[in-house]
Design an enzyme around this catalytic site. Structure first.
Site, PDB file in Angstrom:
ATOM      1  CD  GLU A   1      35.096  34.098  38.671  1.00 44.06           C
ATOM      2  OE1 GLU A   1      35.040  34.830  39.689  1.00 44.06           O
ATOM      3  OE2 GLU A   1      36.047  33.330  38.443  1.00 44.06           O
TER       4      GLU A   1
ATOM      5  CD  GLU B   1      39.347  37.117  39.452  1.00 43.53           C
ATOM      6  OE1 GLU B   1      39.892  37.031  40.558  1.00 43.53           O
ATOM      7  OE2 GLU B   1      38.151  37.402  39.303  1.00 43.53           O
TER       8      GLU B   1
END
Ligand code: GBH
Length: 487
Positions: free
Chosen positions: A393, A205
């Site tokens: 995720e 991320e």
């Protein structure tokens, strides 16, 4: 396209399902052509055979043992120990104590029946100062973990950087040298683990460890810098990824696969019609210009550079080629997304704000948008044609309560997961190249600035004793994994 149609037709789907499959499959057709060996679901509820189900965690969120075996100080140790930065003054000092309890974690995974575990390596256990000579005891820990997983029949999927940056690196991500230090570390780990690990993700991320750390400041190191510097930090982030890809390839065994786990901004077309679908796709490309778009296209979009003007990043000669290094797979973390509508503006789209009454989970940012899983997969597949795509995720916080029998009956988390996974199944059914899915998270853990006030686990953790207990959502996931079918 004809390949998909034949397969879909052969399955005897109902007219409605077939209509969706045909209509939606068209733009994806060439994305799918290159992955023609990928199995298709055998019916309207199943996943392709061999679909990889897993669970995810990250080092600082679960390991604890922050002073053990030579681990160096990180940005998150410093941040969490700074008063006022994390809810309740919580820290990752002990967390789930996975540094010691990892055999229990492996047992949880095994009991779930999942075939993959995504975890991250703590850079500062390997290089306590961020660079220099590797710390054998740190490497030993990941050897034990990887060996234990393999003995249990679980494939390790390794993230090399999930935000815990060695504090000794001067300037953190403000310093271009950090990208080179990361590559050295990535090469070391890939060289060491690639005899047993096939999948490496460079970073997790980009937006979170750059913008949220240095622009809005909610995450470590908690700075609010001007845009000129923020753009440079973003550039160092994508450069670290690119250098990391090269380092993994240079040091790993042949056959090792390298990608990253990003959380691009993703969008749901306000209406499922050609114009809005196109607008949502345009938005994905433009809104991620400084991160995933740069990585997948090896260039910064003019629209981004123009918008930043004099604040645009300083880019050296080979940078963009490195940043655009071809990937073996792409992983995306998917939680939520806004709707987008087509409009007549130069950009061609408008992002619609969430409404006050829009449903959310326990984390205020976590608006429930199950369709994002389908549209996210579809947009990145059509824009960039990844060879293989993972959902690295997906999951949610919920207001868990431990019942009298010691169990958490998190029917709301089951609802969330079931809905999201239903939309992922649609993507698989239509032939998009989604090969696996990792629930965030295997167990309750340190949720960054929210400390232990927001919990994402499918196993409850008693943070006083370390005891792990499966929630209802774990029982549900076990059944999904067992049947490889929506349940
Ligand atoms: C992921 O981030 C992380 O990879 C993982 O470590 C984490 O535990 C998990 O998800 C659950 O949060 O705009 O400042 O109000 C999720 C991505 C991005 C979460 C932005 C919250 C909004 C905070 N996130 N975000 S803010």
């Amino acid at each position: 396209m004809s390949g998909i149609n034949r397969r879909e037709l052969g399955l005897g789907l109902g007219a409605a399902a077939l209509g969706t499959a045909l209509g939606a499959a068209m733009p994806a057709a060439s994305a799918n052509a290159q992955a023609s060996a990928r199995a298709m679901p055998k019916d309207a509820l199943s996943f392709p055979s061999g679909f990889l189900w897993g669970c995810a965690t990250a080092s600082y969120q679960i390991e604890g043992a922050v002073k053990e075996d030579g681990r160096g100080l990180t940005n998150w140790d410093v941040f969490s120990h700074t008063p006022g930065k994390v809810a309740n003054g919580d820290t990752g000092d002990v967390a789930c104590d996975s540094y010691h309890r990892y055999p229990e974690d492996i047992a949880l995974l095994k009991a779930l029946g999942v075939k993959a575990y995504r975890f991250s390596v703590a850079w500062s256990r390997i290089f306590p100062e961020g660079r220099g000579r590797p710390n054998a005891k740190g490497i030993d820990y990941y050897d034990r973990l990887v060996d234990g997983l393999i003995a249990a029949g679980i494939a390790p999927h390794v993230t090399l950087f999930h935000w815990d940056l060695p504090h000794a690196l001067p300037g953190g991500w403000q310093n271009r040298d950090t990208a080179y230090a990361f590559a050295d570390y990535a090469g070391t780990m890939a060289g060491h683990l690639s005899d047993r690990v096939r999948h490496f993700m460079t970073v997790n991320e980009l937006r979170c460890f750059t913008d949220l750390g240095y622009m809005t400041g909610g995450k470590a190191p908690g700075l609010k810098l001007p845009m000129r510097q923020v753009n440079q930090i973003r550039h160092h982030g994508v450069l670290a990824h690119g250098l990391g890809v090269q380092a993994v390839r240079a040091h790993a065994r042949a056959g090792t696969l390298v990608g990253l786990a990003d959380n691009p901004a993703l969008f749901v077309p306000a209406i499922e019609s050609a114009g809005h679908i196109e607008a949502a796709k345009k938005a994905v490309r433009a809104e991620n210009a400084m991160f995933l778009t740069a990585i997948m296209e090896g260039t910064y979009l003019d629209s981004y550079l123009t918008a930043q003007g004099r604040d645009a990043p300083l880019v050296k000669d080979r940078d963009m080629a490195l940043i655009g290094s071809p990937l073996d797979f792409l992983s995306i973390n998917v939680y939520t997304g806004n709707s987008v509508r087509a409009d007549g503006s130069p950009k061609g789209y408008e992002i619609l704000a969430h409404r006050p009454q829009s449903p959310r989970m326990s984390s205020p940012w976590l608006y429930v948008t199950p369709e994002i899983l389908y549209w996210g997969i579809r947009a990145v597949s059509e824009l960039w044609r990844p060879k293989s795509l993972f959902i690295s995720e997906n999951g949610c916080s919920a207001d868990d309560v431990v019942a009298a029998d010691g169990k958490v009956y998190d029917a709301d988390r089951v609802m969330y997961l079931r809905n999201y996974i239903t939309h992922m199944q649609r993507a698989a059914r239509e032939g998009y190249p989604v090969d696996g899915y990792f629930i965030w998270s295997l167990m309750d853990n340190f949720e960054w600035e929210d400390g232990y006030t927001k919990l994402f686990g499918i196993h409850h953790v008693d943070f006083r004793t370390g005891k792990r207990t499966p929630k209802l959502s774990a029982d549900w996931y076990r059944e999904l994994v067992r049947t490889n079918r929506l349940v």
